[in-house]
Design a protein around this motif. Structure first.
Motif, mmCIF file in Angstrom:
data_model
loop_
_atom_site.group_PDB
_atom_site.id
_atom_site.type_symbol
_atom_site.label_atom_id
_atom_site.label_comp_id
_atom_site.label_asym_id
_atom_site.label_seq_id
_atom_site.Cartn_x
_atom_site.Cartn_y
_atom_site.Cartn_z
ATOM 1 N N UNK A 205 0.835 -1.196 0.000
ATOM 2 C CA UNK A 205 0.000 0.000 0.000
ATOM 3 C C UNK A 205 0.873 1.250 0.000
ATOM 4 N N UNK A 206 1.924 1.235 0.789
ATOM 5 C CA UNK A 206 2.900 2.317 0.840
ATOM 6 C C UNK A 206 4.277 1.683 0.980
ATOM 7 N N UNK A 207 5.307 2.485 0.832
ATOM 8 C CA UNK A 207 6.655 2.026 1.149
ATOM 9 C C UNK A 207 6.860 2.197 2.645
ATOM 10 N N UNK A 208 7.053 1.109 3.339
ATOM 11 C CA UNK A 208 7.121 1.136 4.798
ATOM 12 C C UNK A 208 8.564 1.221 5.287
ATOM 13 N N UNK A 209 8.767 2.074 6.262
ATOM 14 C CA UNK A 209 10.030 2.164 6.994
ATOM 15 C C UNK A 209 9.728 1.698 8.409
ATOM 16 N N UNK A 210 10.087 0.481 8.771
ATOM 17 C CA UNK A 210 9.765 0.002 10.116
ATOM 18 C C UNK A 210 10.531 0.770 11.177
ATOM 19 N N UNK A 391 16.234 7.749 12.828
ATOM 20 C CA UNK A 391 16.619 9.157 12.769
ATOM 21 C C UNK A 391 17.925 9.344 12.009
ATOM 22 N N UNK A 392 18.862 8.442 12.230
ATOM 23 C CA UNK A 392 20.130 8.502 11.490
ATOM 24 C C UNK A 392 19.899 8.333 9.992
ATOM 25 N N UNK A 393 18.892 7.530 9.626
ATOM 26 C CA UNK A 393 18.629 7.237 8.213
ATOM 27 C C UNK A 393 17.717 8.250 7.538
ATOM 28 N N UNK A 394 17.185 9.200 8.278
ATOM 29 C CA UNK A 394 16.161 10.068 7.697
ATOM 30 C C UNK A 394 16.613 10.819 6.444
#
Length: 410
Positions: A205-210, A391-394
């Motif tokens: 449905x969306x691209x999920x970032x767990x 947060x590091x990956x944002x």
């Protein structure tokens, strides 16, 4: 990065964002959290800088012409409707459209000051909950990426589309077009704290970032009685903090009904929330505790009976506490169905009789299947990346969001 978090409502929509917002500060990003005036105090209490945008909108004052009548009949909504909206009848689809139309009004009230602040501050990224339609419009106006932040199990994804279909609803599209912008999805990349086994929206449905769910349910002190020895089982009853803010009368009725329905239980009953109850005086076995944060309270409980709010449901899962859900809306009903399907508790209709509720509570307290299922869900939570890691990956996530295509992992 300068990250502008945006929400329209607290605590239910704002609280799940707090762990990531705090983590962003900890790893060196700059953070501001924007919302209507009613969100100011919860944002500041969480230790985050608040930006007040527009005026509060009284949703109850917006005429609905009876279009929300189906909203009060959660038993009639088919299980799995969020990912299969074609199962819904005309009145149910109209209720969803009416609810989304009200969010357009909220967004319009927020947008002038939200966009002005974002330009003045120089935001690099907007993070918004999927029902804050002001978020995607502001991101488009500022020319920066949008990342959605989940706060429930997927039932509100694509609320900006008419009938949850392909086309944008007219009011949502007009929020963009009136500012010379092309309409954009409200959720394309989703930071999702929901354990995979509880997601109702389906994959793709969306691209999920767990992100690991961390139960922030407000600030507060640990009551002295919470750590005292107890002789009986402890059950928490709540009609939900958000329910009390939106409709205090309904919340009181919910709690009064639950007190009556649990009259046969040999247990200590904790009545949680700020809305109080119509039951006067309270039975001796009932303790009215007010606003003790659930993250402090639920680990001391043996079970929780609630309305189906995702904040309560996920906090209970994280604490390893089985639950009985008595929903009062179709979204809450879907939360209950997912909790039951995952083995974390039971779901009962709003009109359940005392014997049925008592039996359900006894079952979740004594059946070994529930601790086993909860252990599996807690492992899913622990396996997800921490808020600090996300947060590091944002910056990377923001870059992906700028060119995201639905269904691809991030």
């Amino acid at each position: 990065m300068r990250i502008l978090f945006v929400t329209w409502s607290a605590p239910g929509h704002f609280n799940p964002m707090v762990p990531l917002a705090r983590a962003c500060l900890a790893v060196g990003h700059e953070v501001r959290v924007a919302g209507p005036p009613s969100c100011r105090n919860p944002i500041v209490s969480a230790g985050l800088p608040a930006v007040v945008c527009g005026e509060d909108v009284d949703l109850s004052a917006i005429p609905t012409d009876g279009r929300l009548r189906a909203w009060d009949e959660p038993e009639s909504w088919p299980m799995g409707w969020p990912q299969r909206p074609g199962l819904l009848g005309p009145a149910q689809t109209d209720a969803l459209d009416c609810a989304a139309d009200r969010q357009v009004v909220v967004a319009e009230a927020m947008l002038p000051q939200l966009i002005a602040f974002g330009r003045w501050w120089g935001a690099d990224l907007v993070v918004a909950d999927p029902l804050t339609f002001a978020g995607p419009v502001a991101a488009a106006a500022l020319g920066v990426p949008l990342v959605s932040h989940g706060w429930e199990i997927g039932t509100v994804l694509h609320a900006e589309r008419a009938g949850r279909g392909v086309h944008y609803r007219e009011g949502y599209a007009q929020l963009f077009r009136s500012r010379g912008l092309e309409p954009q999805p409200a959720s394309r990349v989703l930071v999702d704290p929901c354990p995979p086994s509880l997601v109702a929206g389906g994959e793709g449905v969306v691209r999920r970032v767990p992100i690991r769910h961390q139960s922030y349910t407000g600030s507060g002190a640990v009551p002295s009685w919470l750590v005292e020895p107890r002789e009986r089982r402890r059950i928490c009853l709540t009609g939900g903090i958000a329910t009390g803010k939106i409709d205090g009368g309904q919340a009181k009725r919910v709690l009064a009904d639950l007190i009556e329905l649990t009259g046969d239980l040999d247990a200590e009953i904790l009545l949680a929330g700020e809305q109080g109850t119509t039951a006067e005086p309270l039975p001796p076995r009932v303790r009215e505790i007010g606003l003790v944060p659930f993250s402090l309270l639920l680990p001391s409980c043996d079970a929780v009976v609630h309305h189906g709010g995702t904040g309560t449901a996920l906090c209970a899962v994280a604490a390893g506490v089985p639950q009985v859900v008595v929903p009062r809306s179709p979204i809450y009903g879907e939360v209950g169905h997912q909790i039951a399907a995952a083995g974390a508790g039971r779901v009962l209709p709003a009109g359940a009789e005392r014997a049925a509720l008592t039996s359900a509570i006894e079952e979740v307290l004594t059946d070994s299947r529930y601790p086993k299922a909860l252990a599996g869900l807690r492992r899913e939570i622990e396996d997800a990346p921490t808020p600090a890691a996300v947060a590091e990956r944002l910056p990377e996530v923001a870059e992906a969001a700028a060119g995201a295509r639905v269904g691809e992992p991030v």
